[in-house]
Design an enzyme around this catalytic site. Structure first.
Site, short mmCIF file in Angstrom:
data_model
loop_
_atom_site.label_atom_id
_atom_site.label_comp_id
_atom_site.label_asym_id
_atom_site.label_seq_id
_atom_site.Cartn_x
_atom_site.Cartn_y
_atom_site.Cartn_z
NE ARG A 264 5.95 10.49 -39.16
CZ ARG A 264 4.51 10.14 -40.06
NH1 ARG A 264 3.65 9.39 -39.93
NH2 ARG A 264 3.55 11.05 -38.11
CE1 TYR A 399 12.78 15.94 -34.52
CE2 TYR A 399 12.55 18.47 -33.54
CZ TYR A 399 12.55 17.45 -34.00
OH TYR A 399 14.14 17.42 -34.56
CD GLU A 400 9.55 15.33 -38.89
OE1 GLU A 400 8.56 15.06 -39.32
OE2 GLU A 400 9.95 16.03 -38.93
N GLY A 401 4.97 13.37 -35.13
CA GLY A 401 4.63 11.58 -34.56
C GLY A 401 5.73 10.91 -33.91
CG ASN A 406 5.67 7.56 -36.15
OD1 ASN A 406 5.15 7.75 -37.79
ND2 ASN A 406 5.96 8.52 -35.72
#
Ligand SMILES: Cc1cc2nc3c(=O)[nH]c(=O)nc-3n(C[C@H](O)[C@H](O)[C@H](O)COP(=O)(O)OP(=O)(O)OC[C@H]3O[C@@H](n4cnc5c(N)ncnc54)[C@H](O)[C@@H]3O)c2cc1C
Length: 579
Positions: A264, A399-401, A406
């Protein structure tokens, strides 16, 4: 300074008043660190961009060849320990590479997925034998990695994965069956970090080689990142040697989620790299394109756009480099030959990493959208750069959560840390009661007042949520999101003001960017705090909170025309974003 000495611990930024000298900013990047940025940028301009046509046509042999070249230039080995063919460098150097590869987000996604989520699980969780076997070849680009968490039925809810791992009768292999979805580098990677449930319930990470039986699906037809490989992976009786279990059985979530923190953060520099590129294109176009007898950049509404885009780049940079400095500072205090110590040092900044992910991806979304607008109809054409940048940017909110996940992480983690005594939430509220914002309002400079207001409101809001729901009940997601919004603004506004103070001599353009952001952030925060009161009224008596908030009303405004024009005129004069 090349890092932050005595960095604040994670989440502490809300409760401690930092000084400009305490934080790392882009201006502190050392010559040695800049060297990496230059090598990466030159590589992108001389080697990668000239081959964009082949990359966009999905000729993965070209991508592989370029990744190998990147390895020769040391761009893949920054985060890998020296004993395994790496350079063991700081996260700032590695983030600088991330910023440079944003020159082509598709190739950036391939390289970033390989070096970060693909390689770091082995760096952090690999046994000495696993590290010795895989890391030197991952460092050189001889092997390319992918990270495989998502499945057709489980994305955000990653722990609901269905892929199964069963120990073979001879006890030598785990046999994996299942399917992974949306895997970056899926079409050409050699090594896969695959998450599967041993016996159907113990979520576990495995290092899987293609020859173990990984089959790639077709290339997904995507909105953007046309030049990156994204495929499903089919695992049918895929035989993985038992020595390829990564970390502990049943502890796959520790591998999966810890690696995402750095993912992130690094995505943050890539996002800002892309945002600055889009802004620079918009500045150039606004000077070239004439309508009504003058360059469109001379119109007030175009100036306002360019200024707001620059503000997001400047504020985002302040947040990202501050965080990188804290993480590198924390890493200097641990034994870096001990991966678990390194992980723990990074993990404490999970809130900051989620903030960076959400804030920079939304800032990028704003910037690429406004770039299309500056280009007018040509912004909609594939012959101009605005269109691809617009499409490529969209994935960064997913993406990446996802940004929803988040946002809940930001608020939940802070509330949990406060409840367990890890963060001094109550003590800070008591302090704020003693020294209400009212005093600041009379004494301090405009943007500093706004900063105190936003930070104070964020703290009061978290405390009110904790009072309202206690430790037992989870607040509604909308409540968590309101808190997350205020926390993000607090981090953004303080970071930008500290960066402004650090840049000397005082610069009127930088001051305009900081003041404009501060004003808007304060008013947004005030609105969010009022919304929060209305929601909390349904579960608690909010009179005290309302009294307290009433001391935090923003009376001041900036003159936006003046500030925007100051920024835009500077951009026009320099022809590009300078900071
Ligand atoms: C181009 C691309 C590359 C990718 N690369 C990889 C990769 O390399 N490796 C990998 O493992 N994955 C990868 N992914 C997958 C990506 O991480 C997932 O798409 C993402 O995590 C979201 O999962 P999902 O698509 O299943 O959406 P879902 O989880 O179904 O979410 C759909 C919507 O519901 C929301 N939502 C879901 N749960 C909640 C909740 N609890 N509260 C509130 N809202 C919620 C989400 O925020 C979202 O808005 C990639 C995806 C793409 C498109």
């Amino acid at each position: 300074m090349t890092t932050t000495k005595n960095p604040l611990s994670g989440g502490q930024f809300l409760f401690t008043d930092s000084q400009a000298a305490d934080i790392f900013t882009r201006e502190d990047i050392s010559e040695e660190q800049r060297m990496f940025a230059r090598v990466a940028e030159e590589f992108m301009r001389k080697e990668v961009l000239p081959r964009e046509e082949q990359i966009y046509s999905k000729d993965w042999s070209v991508t592989r060849e370029l990744l190998l070249k990147a390895g020769e230039l040391d761009l893949l080995r920054v985060d890998i320990p020296e004993e395994y063919g790496g350079l063991s460098l700081d996260k700032i150097s590695s983030a600088l590479i991330g910023e440079a590869i944003a020159l082509m987000p598709s190739f950036g996604a391939s390289l970033g997925a390989h070096t970060t989520i693909g390689t770091l699980p082995i760096v952090f969780f690999g046994t000495p034998a696993q590290r010795a076997k895989y890391l030197p070849k991952l460092a050189s680009g001889e092997l390319i990695a992918a990270y495989c968490l998502t499945e057709p039925g489980s994305g955000s809810d990653a722990m609901a994965a269905k892929t199964k791992a069963i120990l073979s009768a001879d006890g030598k292999h785990y046999v994996l069956n299942g399917q992974k979805m949306w895997i970056t580098n899926g079409g050409f990677a050699d090594v896969f970090i695959i998450f599967a449930k041993v016996d159907g319930d113990k979520f576990t990470a495995f290092i899987v080689e293609r020859d173990h039986g990984v089959v790639s699906g077709h290339e997904e037809k995507k909105l953007g990142l046309d030049g990156s490989s994204t495929t499903a992976l089919m695992l049918e009786d895929c035989r993985v040697p038992v020595e390829n279990v990564l970390g502990e059985i049943g502890k796959g979530h520790v591998v999966a989620f810890n690696v995402l923190n750095l993912g992130r953060l690094k995505l943050g520099t890539r996002n800002l790299g892309s945002a600055k590129l889009a802004l620079n294109n918009a500045i150039s176009y606004s000077k070239e394109r004439h309508q009504f007898g003058k360059a469109i950049g001379e119109f007030g509404l175009i100036k306002r756009k360019l200024a707001e885009m620059a503000i997001r780049c400047f504020v985002g940079d302040a947040m990202v480099w501050r965080t990188l400095g804290m993480i590198d500072g924390a890493l200097e205090q641990v034994d870096q030959s001990q991966p678990m110590q390194v992980l723990k040092a990074i993990e404490q900044y999970a809130v900051e990493c989620s903030i960076i992910k959400v804030w920079t991806s939304e800032a990028l979304g704003y910037v690429v959208d406004e770039t299309v607008q500056v280009y007018g109809g040509y912004g909609y054409s594939k012959d101009y750069p605005a269109e691809r940048a617009y499409r490529d940017a969209r994935i960064t909110r997913l993406y990446e959560g996802t940004n929803e996940i988040n946002r809940t992480i930001i608020a939940t983690r802070l509330l949990k840390a406060a409840a367990s005594g890890g963060l001094p939430l109550r003590a800070r509220v008591e302090y704020l009661k003693e020294w209400p914002y009212y005093y600041d309002r009379r004494e301090t400079e405009y943007s500093q007042k706004a900063c105190n207001l936003v930070r104070g409101m964020a703290v009061l809001s978290l405390d009110a949520i904790q009072q309202a729901y206690g430790d037992q009940t989870s607040p509604e997601q909308e409540v968590l999101a309101l808190a997350a919004e205020m926390v993000m603004e607090a981090y953004a506004i303080e970071s930008v003001l500290l960066r402004m103070q650090k840049i000397s001599p005082a610069n009127r353009v930088i001051e305009a960017m900081a003041r404009t952001y501060a004003c808007a952030a304060a008013h947004r925060t005030e609105l969010n705090s009022q919304y929060l009161v209305e929601v909390l009224k349904t579960v608690m008596d909010t009179k005290d909170l309302e009294d307290h908030f009433s001391e935090y009303i923003v009376y001041d405004f900036i003159n936006p025309v003046l500030e925007h024009r100051t920024i835009a005129d500077a951009l026009r004069e320099s022809g590009r974003y300078l900071w």
